[in-house]
Design a protein around this motif. Structure first.
Motif, PDB file in Angstrom:
ATOM      1  N   MET A 143      28.853  -3.017-126.236  1.00 24.91           N
ATOM      2  CA  MET A 143      28.357  -4.281-125.691  1.00 24.91           C
ATOM      3  C   MET A 143      27.077  -4.680-126.435  1.00 24.91           C
ATOM      4  SD  MET A 143      27.283  -4.955-121.735  1.00 24.91           S
ATOM      5  CE  MET A 143      28.893  -4.766-121.017  1.00 24.91           C
ATOM      6  N   ARG A 144      26.920  -5.962-126.697  1.00 27.87           N
ATOM      7  CA  ARG A 144      25.716  -6.388-127.428  1.00 27.87           C
ATOM      8  C   ARG A 144      24.457  -5.939-126.694  1.00 27.87           C
ATOM      9  NH1 ARG A 144      26.974 -11.729-130.860  1.00 27.87           N
ATOM     10  NH2 ARG A 144      28.786 -10.785-131.845  1.00 27.87           N
ATOM     11  N   SER A 145      23.465  -5.573-127.478  1.00 29.05           N
ATOM     12  CA  SER A 145      22.304  -4.895-126.888  1.00 29.05           C
ATOM     13  C   SER A 145      21.618  -5.773-125.846  1.00 29.05           C
ATOM     14  CB  SER A 145      21.323  -4.471-127.973  1.00 29.05           C
ATOM     15  OG  SER A 145      20.906  -5.591-128.720  1.00 29.05           O
ATOM     16  N   ARG A 146      21.538  -7.076-126.090  1.00 31.48           N
ATOM     17  CA  ARG A 146      20.836  -7.913-125.125  1.00 31.48           C
ATOM     18  C   ARG A 146      21.575  -7.939-123.787  1.00 31.48           C
ATOM     19  NH1 ARG A 146      18.972 -14.120-125.837  1.00 31.48           N
ATOM     20  NH2 ARG A 146      20.976 -14.443-124.923  1.00 31.48           N
ATOM     21  N   GLU A 147      22.917  -7.984-123.888  1.00 28.08           N
ATOM     22  CA  GLU A 147      23.717  -8.015-122.657  1.00 28.08           C
ATOM     23  C   GLU A 147      23.567  -6.691-121.883  1.00 28.08           C
ATOM     24  OE1 GLU A 147      28.305  -8.908-121.405  1.00 28.08           O
ATOM     25  OE2 GLU A 147      27.778  -9.108-123.524  1.00 28.08           O
ATOM     26  N   ARG A 148      23.579  -5.588-122.648  1.00 29.37           N
ATOM     27  CA  ARG A 148      23.403  -4.269-121.998  1.00 29.37           C
ATOM     28  C   ARG A 148      22.029  -4.223-121.305  1.00 29.37           C
ATOM     29  NH1 ARG A 148      23.361   0.519-125.277  1.00 29.37           N
ATOM     30  NH2 ARG A 148      24.456  -0.658-126.877  1.00 29.37           N
ATOM     31  N   GLY A 149      21.030  -4.704-121.987  1.00 31.18           N
ATOM     32  CA  GLY A 149      19.680  -4.735-121.404  1.00 31.18           C
ATOM     33  C   GLY A 149      19.627  -5.618-120.169  1.00 31.18           C
ATOM     34  N   GLN A 150      20.360  -6.749-120.219  1.00 30.97           N
ATOM     35  CA  GLN A 150      20.335  -7.662-119.061  1.00 30.97           C
ATOM     36  C   GLN A 150      20.947  -7.005-117.826  1.00 30.97           C
ATOM     37  OE1 GLN A 150      22.252 -10.994-120.951  1.00 30.97           O
ATOM     38  NE2 GLN A 150      20.314 -12.067-121.316  1.00 30.97           N
ATOM     39  N   ILE A 151      21.994  -6.209-118.038  1.00 27.42           N
ATOM     40  CA  ILE A 151      22.602  -5.522-116.881  1.00 27.42           C
ATOM     41  C   ILE A 151      21.614  -4.512-116.299  1.00 27.42           C
ATOM     42  CG2 ILE A 151      24.429  -3.917-116.191  1.00 27.42           C
ATOM     43  CD1 ILE A 151      26.304  -5.474-118.092  1.00 27.42           C
ATOM     44  N   LEU A 152      20.922  -3.770-117.164  1.00 28.22           N
ATOM     45  CA  LEU A 152      19.924  -2.817-116.656  1.00 28.22           C
ATOM     46  C   LEU A 152      18.807  -3.557-115.915  1.00 28.22           C
ATOM     47  CD1 LEU A 152      19.619  -0.193-119.547  1.00 28.22           C
ATOM     48  CD2 LEU A 152      20.953  -0.044-117.448  1.00 28.22           C
ATOM     49  N   GLN A 153      18.432  -4.718-116.440  1.00 31.68           N
ATOM     50  CA  GLN A 153      17.391  -5.506-115.770  1.00 31.68           C
ATOM     51  C   GLN A 153      17.880  -5.995-114.405  1.00 31.68           C
ATOM     52  OE1 GLN A 153      14.059  -6.110-116.764  1.00 31.68           O
ATOM     53  NE2 GLN A 153      14.020  -6.775-114.622  1.00 31.68           N
ATOM     54  N   ARG A 154      19.178  -6.385-114.337  1.00 30.11           N
ATOM     55  CA  ARG A 154      19.706  -6.822-113.033  1.00 30.11           C
ATOM     56  C   ARG A 154      19.695  -5.659-112.032  1.00 30.11           C
ATOM     57  NH1 ARG A 154      23.229 -10.311-115.864  1.00 30.11           N
ATOM     58  NH2 ARG A 154      25.025  -8.943-115.720  1.00 30.11           N
ATOM     59  N   ILE A 155      19.966  -4.451-112.526  1.00 28.25           N
ATOM     60  CA  ILE A 155      19.875  -3.281-111.626  1.00 28.25           C
ATOM     61  C   ILE A 155      18.438  -3.163-111.113  1.00 28.25           C
ATOM     62  CG2 ILE A 155      20.067  -0.768-111.476  1.00 28.25           C
ATOM     63  CD1 ILE A 155      22.354  -0.874-113.507  1.00 28.25           C
ATOM     64  N   ALA A 156      17.464  -3.295-112.022  1.00 28.43           N
ATOM     65  CA  ALA A 156      16.051  -3.215-111.614  1.00 28.43           C
ATOM     66  C   ALA A 156      15.737  -4.278-110.563  1.00 28.43           C
ATOM     67  CB  ALA A 156      15.142  -3.386-112.829  1.00 28.43           C
ATOM     68  N   ASN A 157      16.243  -5.500-110.799  1.00 28.11           N
ATOM     69  CA  ASN A 157      15.951  -6.591-109.861  1.00 28.11           C
ATOM     70  C   ASN A 157      16.550  -6.312-108.479  1.00 28.11           C
ATOM     71  OD1 ASN A 157      14.790  -7.794-112.043  1.00 28.11           O
ATOM     72  ND2 ASN A 157      16.427  -9.286-112.394  1.00 28.11           N
ATOM     73  N   LEU A 158      17.800  -5.822-108.479  1.00 28.25           N
ATOM     74  CA  LEU A 158      18.445  -5.544-107.187  1.00 28.25           C
ATOM     75  C   LEU A 158      17.724  -4.415-106.444  1.00 28.25           C
ATOM     76  CD1 LEU A 158      22.274  -5.857-107.975  1.00 28.25           C
ATOM     77  CD2 LEU A 158      20.916  -7.283-106.441  1.00 28.25           C
ATOM     78  N   ILE A 159      17.250  -3.425-107.198  1.00 33.08           N
ATOM     79  CA  ILE A 159      16.498  -2.328-106.539  1.00 33.08           C
ATOM     80  C   ILE A 159      15.252  -2.909-105.874  1.00 33.08           C
ATOM     81  CG2 ILE A 159      15.148  -0.224-106.950  1.00 33.08           C
ATOM     82  CD1 ILE A 159      17.165   0.411-109.238  1.00 33.08           C
TER      83      ILE A 159
END
Ligand code: NAP
Length: 486
Positions: free
Chosen positions: A67-83
Motif C-alpha cells: 500500500m502506498r506509504s501515505r495511505e498506510r500512514g493515514q490508516i495508522l493516524q486514523r487508529i490514533a484518532n479513534l483511540i
C-alpha cells in the motif's frame, strides 16, 4: 455478578471476532473487586495455526505491505484518532481489567494514541541508502518487512506495550498477531475492533488471547512466524529465545528490571522525593522500570528516609475508579502472594521494614488484591529483595559515599533496564550516567518513556529496542541490491 451475566469476548482473527476451535473460555477479572468482567475465548493450537496461516496469506498477498506509504500512514493516524475519541471507554477497560487508577489509565490511553501517531508520521520517512561501493555500479538498500510478527505482551501496561509493538510493525508493512497476557486481554481486543473501523485491512492485526503455555507456545514455535517481540519476565523470555532458535526467528526481548535511583546530597529534595515515590509505587510497583533500589548519599540519608517514608504512608491506596486514588490493587491474588512472600524474605534477611506490606482493612477493598506500599532500610546489596524483581510496591533504601560506590551499587544486579540519578552537578551527572549499565537513565527525573527515544534494556533486561525510529529496524530487514553500470 455471575459469569453468566458477563460479556463474551471472541478471538480477533482475520477481522472477525470468533469463538475458539474447542470452545474454551476463561474469565477476565477486575483486580479491585475479584469479580469476573468478561468471558474470553482462549486460543488453542488450532486457532493459532489458522490465524498464522491467514496472517501469512495477508502478508504474501501484499495489500498492506505494498500500500502506498501515505495511505498506510493515514490508516495508522486514523487508529490514533479513534483511540483519542474513545479515550474514556478504553481507560475504563484498562482500569477495570488492570486495576489502574483511572487518572493513570487515561494517561496511558493518550500515550497509545501518541504511539500510533508517531509511527503514522514515520511511514513515509523510512528509506534505504545509496552506497559508494568499490565497483563499477551502484549499491542500494531497501527496507523490507519481515512477514508475520508475533507480539507477546504482559499484563502491567497492556495497551501501552501492545501499541509499542503493533504500531512500528504495521508501519513497516508486516502483519501481526498479538498474544495479550491472560489476565488483561480486553484492551488489545478493543484495539483490534477499532483498527478494522479505521480501515486496516482484515487479518493484518489479529489478537489471540490464551495461555502462554498453549497459545504463546504455539505462536513461538509456528514455522510461518518470522519475528517474535516479547515483553515479560526474564525467565519466560529466555525460553522464548531458545525456542525461536528453531527456524532462526528474529527475536526482541523486553524483560525484567531492578532499577536504581541514585540520589546525591546536592539534589533538589522536594522534587526528588515526590518523583521517587511514583518511580517505585506507580502501577502498584508493577513496572519493569520501577526504581526499587534507592541509593542516597550519606549526608542526606536520614532526612530522605524520613520524608520518603512519611509520603509513602500517605499514598492513597484504594478503588481505582476514584479520581483521588494513587495506587490500585496488584493484578491477581497469586501475584500479591508472591510479593508478600518477598516481604517475608526481606524480614527474614534482616532488613528493617519501616512501613507497608499490609492488606488494607477498609470496607470495600476486601475483594481486591490491595497491599500498602512498603519501605525497607538496613538492606545489604546481596539480599534477595535487593537482587530480585519483586514487581510490587516495595522499595529498599541504602546509603552510599561518593560516586564510585554509587556506580558499584547501581550496577550490582543482573538487570539493566532503567534508572534515575539526582544531582545539580552536570559533570557528575554525565560521568555517572555513562557508568551505569542501563538502557535508559533519567537525570533529575523519573521518566523512562519518550516515544521518540529508544526504550530497552542491557544485561538480562533484554535485547533490542522499542520506540523511536530504531524500533523500525526490529521489524524490517535491509536488502542490498547492486546495479552494474555496464
Ligand atoms: P510473563 O509471565 O513472562 O508473561 C509475559 C507474556 O508471555 C504473557 O502474555 C504470557 O502469557 C506469555 N507467556 C508465558 N509463557 C509463555 C510461553 N511459554 N511462550 C510464549 N509466551 C508465554 O510476564 P508477566 O508476569 O506478564 O509480566 C511481568 C514481567 O514483565 C516483569 O518481569 C516485568 O519486568 C516485565 N516487563 C518488562 C517490560 C520491558 O519493557 N522491559 C515492560 C513490562 C513488563 P500468560 O499471561 O498467559 O502467562
Amino acid at each position: 455478578m455471575t459469569t453468566t451475566q458477563i460479556p463474551f469476548e471472541g478471538l480477533a482473527s482475520g477481522g472477525q471476532r470468533i469463538a475458539s476451535a474447542d470452545g474454551r473460555t476463561a474469565p477476565a477479572y477486575n483486580p479491585a473487586t475479584g469479580q469476573p468482567i468478561a468471558d474470553v475465548a482462549q486460543a488453542s493450537a488450532a486457532d493459532v495455526d489458522a490465524t498464522v496461516i491467514l496472517a501469512h496469506q495477508r502478508f504474501s498477498q501484499g495489500a498492506w505491505k505494498t500500500m502506498r506509504s501515505r495511505e498506510r500512514g493515514q490508516i495508522l493516524q486514523r487508529i490514533a484518532n479513534l483511540i483519542r475519541e474513545r479515550q474514556e471507554t478504553l481507560a475504563q477497560i484498562e482500569s477495570a481489567n488492570g486495576g489502574k487508577p483511572i487518572s493513570a489509565a487515561r494517561g496511558e490511553i493518550g500515550a497509545v494514541a501518541n504511539t500510533f501517531e508517531y509511527y503514522a508520521g514515520a511511514v513515509n520517512k523510512i528509506h534505504g541508502q545509496t552506497i559508494p561501493a568499490n565497483a563499477n555500479g551502484t549499491a542500494l538498500t531497501f527496507r523490507e518487512p519481515l512477514g508475520v510478527c508475533v507480539l507477546i505482551v504482559p499484563w502491567n501496561f497492556p495497551l501501552v506495550i501492545t501499541g509499542w509493538k503493533v504500531a512500528p510493525a504495521l508501519a513497516m508493512g508486516n502483519t501481526v498477531i498479538v498474544k495479550p497476557a491472560s489476565a488483561t486481554p480486553l484492551s488489545a481486543l478493543a484495539l483490534a475492533d477499532l483498527a478494522v473501523e479505521a480501515g486496516l485491512p482484515e487479518g493484518v492485526l489479529n489478537v489471540l488471547p490464551g495461555s502462554g503455555s498453549v497459545a504463546g507456545n504455539a505462536l513461538v514455535s509456528h514455522p510461518l512466524v518470522r519475528k517474535i517481540s516479547f515483553t515479560g519476565s526474564t525467565e519466560i523470555g529466555m525460553g522464548v529465545m531458545k525456542q525461536a532458535a528453531d527456524g532462526i526467528k528474529r527475536v526482541s526481548l523486553e524483560l525484567g528490571g531492578k532499577s536504581a535511583n541514585v540520589i546525591f546530597a546536592d539534589a533538589y529534595l522536594d522534587t526528588c522525593i515526590e518523583s521517587s515515590i511514583f518511580a517505585v509505587y506507580d502501577n502498584a510497583g508493577q513496572d519493569c522500570c520501577a526504581r526499587s533500589r534507592i541509593f542516597v548519599e550519606r549526608p542526606i540519608f536520614d532526612e530522605f528516609v524520613e520524608r520518603f517514608t512519611a509520603r509513602a504512608k500517605t499514598l492513597k491506596v484504594g478503588d481505582p475508579m476514584q479520581e483521588a486514588t494513587e495506587m490500585g490493587p496488584l493484578i491477581t491474588p497469586q501475584h500479591r502472594e508472591t510479593v508478600m512472600n518477598y516481604l517475608n524474605i526481606g524480614d527474614a534477611e534482616g532488613a528493617k521494614r519501616l512501613c507497608g506490606g499490609i492488606i488494607p482493612s477498609e470496607a470495600g477493598l476486601a475483594g481486591g488484591n490491595f497491599l500498602t506500599p512498603a519501605v525497607y532500610v538496613d538492606v545489604q546489596a546481596g539480599m534477595r529483595i535487593m537482587q530480585e524483581e519483586v514487581f510490587g510496591p516495595v522499595v529498599c533504601i541504602m546509603p552510599f559515599e561518593g560516586e564510585d560506590e554509587a556506580i558499584k551499587l547501581a550496577n550490582d544486579t543482573p538487570y539493566g533496564l532503567s534508572g534515575s540519578l539526582w544531582t545539580r552537578d552536570i559533570g557528575r551527572a554525565l560521568r555517572v550516567a555513562r557508568a551505569i549499565e542501563t538502557g535508559m537513565l533519567s537525570i533529575n527525573s523519573s521518566s523512562s518513556v519518550h516515544i521518540e527515544a529508544p526504550f530497552g534494556g542491557m544485561k538480562q533486561s533484554g535485547l533490542g529496542r522499542e520506540q523511536g525510529m530504531v524500533a523500525l529496524d526490529h521489524y524490517s530487514e535491509y536488502k542490498s541490491v547492486f546495479i552494474a553500470n555496464d
